[in-house]
Design an enzyme around this catalytic site. Structure first.
Site, mmCIF file in Angstrom:
data_model
loop_
_atom_site.group_PDB
_atom_site.id
_atom_site.type_symbol
_atom_site.label_atom_id
_atom_site.label_comp_id
_atom_site.label_asym_id
_atom_site.label_seq_id
_atom_site.Cartn_x
_atom_site.Cartn_y
_atom_site.Cartn_z
ATOM 1 N N ASP A 172 1.027 -1.092 0.104
ATOM 2 C CA ASP A 172 -0.050 0.112 -0.031
ATOM 3 C C ASP A 172 0.842 1.217 -0.035
ATOM 4 O O ASP A 172 2.162 1.124 -0.403
ATOM 5 C CB ASP A 172 -0.993 0.042 1.328
ATOM 6 C CG ASP A 172 -2.169 0.582 0.770
ATOM 7 O OD1 ASP A 172 -2.465 1.905 0.557
ATOM 8 O OD2 ASP A 172 -3.373 0.142 1.010
ATOM 9 N N HIS A 216 2.317 1.133 -3.224
ATOM 10 C CA HIS A 216 1.445 2.373 -3.746
ATOM 11 C C HIS A 216 1.846 3.628 -3.646
ATOM 12 O O HIS A 216 1.107 4.742 -3.908
ATOM 13 C CB HIS A 216 -0.064 2.312 -3.308
ATOM 14 C CG HIS A 216 -0.779 1.085 -3.690
ATOM 15 N ND1 HIS A 216 -2.009 0.862 -2.984
ATOM 16 C CD2 HIS A 216 -0.398 -0.060 -4.423
ATOM 17 C CE1 HIS A 216 -2.364 -0.628 -3.661
ATOM 18 N NE2 HIS A 216 -1.378 -1.039 -4.127
#
Length: 440
Positions: free
Chosen positions: A229, A253
């Site tokens: 993430d 991410h």
């Protein structure tokens, strides 16, 4: 040698002059050495009570010592919210429970964070020796237990909430976190030489954010984060944040602002955020802004500079129409409203766009959450800029974007509503097609 190990060795060989604790400290005259029953019990006994007692007895002007090379079982959450001028000398290794059901029961009973630390002048100081100073959360079985079509099993704990001012985290190390790592909130916090390893040998490690940041004058430097993430996510009401000399990767991410605006009544107020000198390896995103349509607020003066990307699906990505496959939204939304963006710069990007195997393991929706609103992706896109309205993006600047698709075709761009009138120095014409930077 794995990319994770290579990245670590590179940073270890660099200068270690950053992240030194604040010099203006009052005397820390008291010490509490935390005892461990780990070895005597063959790793079965719980040391949570002893840890809680140490935090209670040495809550002010103290040093709390986890001895070097000593293991500690932390089978119950630790809450210490009255700390003041305390060094947490984390030279041992902490182990969370490996019983998933037991942890879920604790979370469902109302304790969502395993370590809650709060108070001014708190320093978390690990050792230079990479063999010690770890928090082992045993997240792999949690990730593997996630059923198909789900973005994480229920009742996963956050690892740590660190709320402080004039504070330092140095040599923080997290291995196989169950989900979210550290929520940083406060003022004048410096993080350096952290390692977060959420690489998986099986299923995708959902929600393994590195640092979720809210506050003023927060710096994260010289660190490695391999996760599933955001490496860093800057939240509402944040100012003067610096993220520099870091390596992030695995299925990261990236360096994110947001998400913002999910609750339209929560006004976003963010300014002076800089991401500089960062390497991104195998990520879904590198530089990302994400806000929900209907949100409110202003994000101003944000820069991503000197960013190296290797095999990244979306190197530069802006959306003011964000959606989250794992979160619902309630309330009335004004569809024409947006979190306003002003004075954004992307400069000196170089590297490769993931054309051959784009995306990551986080997709459990159809269409995939990161492809929503982008039906004609070629995965040659160097930049994707989706402004919600013709007025919601102002003073965008791009400069020296040297990104190339792995298929060695010209890079492309998707651009919506970044008008020339409000963005005279955008650096390219805002339209879909081949990326063609304008000459100065």
């Amino acid at each position: 040698m794995s990319v994770f190990k290579a990245s670590f060795l590179f940073l270890l060989s660099s200068s270690l002059v950053h992240g030194v604790p604040h010099s203006s400290r009052a005397s820390r005259s008291q010490q509490c050495v935390v005892p461990s029953k780990y070895q005597a019990s063959n790793g079965m006994a719980d040391d949570s009570v002893a840890v809680s007692q140490a935090f209670a007895q040495c809550a002010t002007d103290s040093v709390i010592i986890f001895e070097e090379g000593v293991n500690y079982n932390i089978f119950q959450p630790i809450t210490a919210t009255n700390l003041s001028n305390v060094e947490i000398r984390m030279h041992g290794n902490l182990h969370l429970p490996q019983n998933i059901t037991a942890v879920q029961n604790i979370v469902s009973d109302g304790t969502s964070t395993w370590f809650t630390l709060e108070g001014p002048k708190v320093d978390w100081i690990g050792p230079e020796d990479v063999n010690n100073g770890w928090i082992d959360s045993y997240g792999q079985p949690w990730w593997d237990a996630n059923p198909a079509g789900s973005s994480g099993i229920d009742n996963r704990p956050h690892l740590m909430s660190f709320k402080s001012s004039q504070a330092t985290m140095k040599y923080f190390r997290s291995r196989k976190p169950i989900a979210w790592n550290v929520k940083l909130h406060g003022q004048d916090i410096t993080v350096s030489h952290a390692i977060i390893d959420a690489t998986s040998t099986g299923s995708f490690p959902f929600n393994t954010d590195g640092f979720d940041v809210e506050g003023t004058n927060i710096q994260i430097t010289d660190s490695i984060m391999y996760n599933g993430d955001d490496a860093i996510a800057v939240g509402a009401d944040s100012h003067d944040t610096l993220f520099t000399r870091n390596t992030i990767g695995y299925q990261t991410h990236g360096m994110s602002i947001g998400s913002l605006g999910k609750d339209p009544t929560d006004f976003a107020n963010i300014s002076n955020i800089r991401f500089d000198d960062v390497t991104v390896v195998d990520g879904l995103y590198a530089a990302r802004f994400k806000s929900w349509s209907g949100g409110t607020g202003l994000v101003k003066n944000v820069t991503w500079n000197n960013i190296r990307v290797f095999n990244v699906t979306f190197p530069i990505f802006v959306t003011q129409s964000y959606s989250d496959q794992g979160a619902s939204r309630s309330g009335t939304v004004n569809a024409s409203s947006a979190v306003m963006m002003e004075d954004f710069t992307w400069s000196d990007f170089a590297g490769s766009i993931n054309t051959y195997q784009p995306g990551d393991g986080s997709c459990v929706s159809d269409p995939c959450w990161y492809n929503v609103g982008l039906p004609n992706l070629k995965h040659t896109e160097a930049l994707i800029i989706e402004c919600h309205t013709a007025q919601s993006c102002k003073n965008f600047v791009t400069d020296n974007i040297q990104l190339y698709p792995q298929v060695l075709e010209p890079a492309s761009v998707i651009c919506m509503n970044a008008t020339a009138a409000l963005n005279p120095d955008l650096g390219f014409t805002c339209k879909n097609g081949t990326y063609s930077p304008l000459s100065n």
